[in-house]
Design a protein around this motif. Structure first.
Motif, PDB file in Angstrom:
ATOM      1  N   ARG A  31     -33.117   9.347  -9.220  1.00  0.00           N
ATOM      2  CA  ARG A  31     -33.796   9.067  -7.940  1.00  0.00           C
ATOM      3  C   ARG A  31     -35.220   8.540  -8.146  1.00  0.00           C
ATOM      4  O   ARG A  31     -35.981   8.385  -7.193  1.00  0.00           O
ATOM      5  CB  ARG A  31     -33.803  10.314  -7.063  1.00  0.00           C
ATOM      6  N   VAL A  34     -36.565   5.623  -5.882  1.00  0.00           N
ATOM      7  CA  VAL A  34     -36.885   6.029  -4.504  1.00  0.00           C
ATOM      8  C   VAL A  34     -38.266   6.670  -4.466  1.00  0.00           C
ATOM      9  O   VAL A  34     -39.090   6.345  -3.598  1.00  0.00           O
ATOM     10  CB  VAL A  34     -35.806   6.995  -3.956  1.00  0.00           C
ATOM     11  N   ASP A  83     -40.848   9.644  -0.455  1.00  0.00           N
ATOM     12  CA  ASP A  83     -39.717   8.813  -0.050  1.00  0.00           C
ATOM     13  C   ASP A  83     -40.167   7.836   1.030  1.00  0.00           C
ATOM     14  O   ASP A  83     -41.304   7.881   1.498  1.00  0.00           O
ATOM     15  CB  ASP A  83     -38.527   9.661   0.415  1.00  0.00           C
ATOM     16  N   ASP A 118     -34.521   4.276   1.447  1.00  0.00           N
ATOM     17  CA  ASP A 118     -34.264   4.953   0.169  1.00  0.00           C
ATOM     18  C   ASP A 118     -33.028   4.372  -0.510  1.00  0.00           C
ATOM     19  O   ASP A 118     -33.015   4.165  -1.727  1.00  0.00           O
ATOM     20  CB  ASP A 118     -34.060   6.453   0.382  1.00  0.00           C
ATOM     21  N   ARG A 119     -31.988   4.125   0.264  1.00  0.00           N
ATOM     22  CA  ARG A 119     -30.763   3.552  -0.304  1.00  0.00           C
ATOM     23  C   ARG A 119     -31.023   2.146  -0.838  1.00  0.00           C
ATOM     24  O   ARG A 119     -30.471   1.752  -1.856  1.00  0.00           O
ATOM     25  CB  ARG A 119     -29.644   3.527   0.725  1.00  0.00           C
ATOM     26  N   ASN A 122     -32.708   2.433  -4.192  1.00  0.00           N
ATOM     27  CA  ASN A 122     -31.914   3.084  -5.228  1.00  0.00           C
ATOM     28  C   ASN A 122     -30.905   2.094  -5.804  1.00  0.00           C
ATOM     29  O   ASN A 122     -30.001   1.650  -5.097  1.00  0.00           O
ATOM     30  CB  ASN A 122     -31.189   4.293  -4.648  1.00  0.00           C
ATOM     31  N   LYS A 125     -27.011   2.883  -5.303  1.00  0.00           N
ATOM     32  CA  LYS A 125     -26.413   3.027  -3.979  1.00  0.00           C
ATOM     33  C   LYS A 125     -26.223   1.661  -3.342  1.00  0.00           C
ATOM     34  O   LYS A 125     -26.927   0.712  -3.634  1.00  0.00           O
ATOM     35  CB  LYS A 125     -27.312   3.883  -3.068  1.00  0.00           C
TER      36      LYS A 125
END
Length: 186
Positions: A31, A34, A83, A118-119, A122, A125
């Motif tokens: 992560r 992010v 985030d 965030d997606r 990343n 994702k």
């Protein structure tokens, strides 16, 4: 959450603690983009530097993040996790309505928009995955492993919100709102 409780109990009973910790560390390391985006969007360049250093050290010396040797370096001690939702909050976006999402838990409109950001940040994702679309098995494995590794922490937080609450919904709502406002103020 009642459906998740027996699963979490089984997972924590069967899985040795070092493996649980290693899995949680591995997915936390993944992560990094992010957290980096959250720091950069808020102008927290020191936090971005620390996150980058921790990622480099934990990814190499820590065997793809399973271990956290960066904890042994004074200049790379963990910083508060950032985030895109927090960035939106610091930019003045209103939190909007409180929402409880299945399997994801409490949130609000601003943080759902942040979740989309965030997606996007990343690389594992959708929609910007580095893994080909036809490799759905990898996507499912990574998402499932991430969820499983976080599930004991999620259940612990959920139980602490609902522990002695007369109105669990209000308790969860107030706890979540206070937690996010404190994270944004940080």
């Amino acid at each position: 959450m009642n459906l998740l409780d027996p699963f979490v109990d089984l997972y924590t009973a069967v899985t040795p603690d070092p493996i649980e910790e290693g899995a949680e560390n591995f997915f936390d390391n993944l992560r990094y983009p992010v957290r980096l985006a959250g720091n950069l969007l808020q102008g927290k360049f020191d936090g971005a530097w620390v996150e980058t250093g921790r990622f480099a050290i934990n990814s190499t010396l820590g065997i793809v993040g399973v271990m956290t040797p960066a904890d042994n370096f004074e200049s790379f001690q963990p910083v508060s996790s950032e985030d895109v939702g927090q960035a939106l909050g610091t930019w003045g976006f209103d939190e909007g309505a409180f929402i409880v999402l299945p399997l994801l838990g409490p949130s609000n409109v601003r943080d759902i928009c942040g979740l989309i950001g965030d997606r996007a940040a990343n690389p594992l994702k959708e929609p910007f995955s580095l893994i080909d679309d036809w490799d759905w098995e990898w996507q499912l494995s990574l998402s499932g492993g991430d969820f499983i590794s976080k599930s004991p922490t999620i259940m612990k937080q959920y139980k602490s919100f609902n522990g002695g609450a007369i109105d669990p919904y209000s308790s969860m709502k107030n706890g979540y709102i206070q937690f996010r406002r404190a994270a944004i103020a940080d």
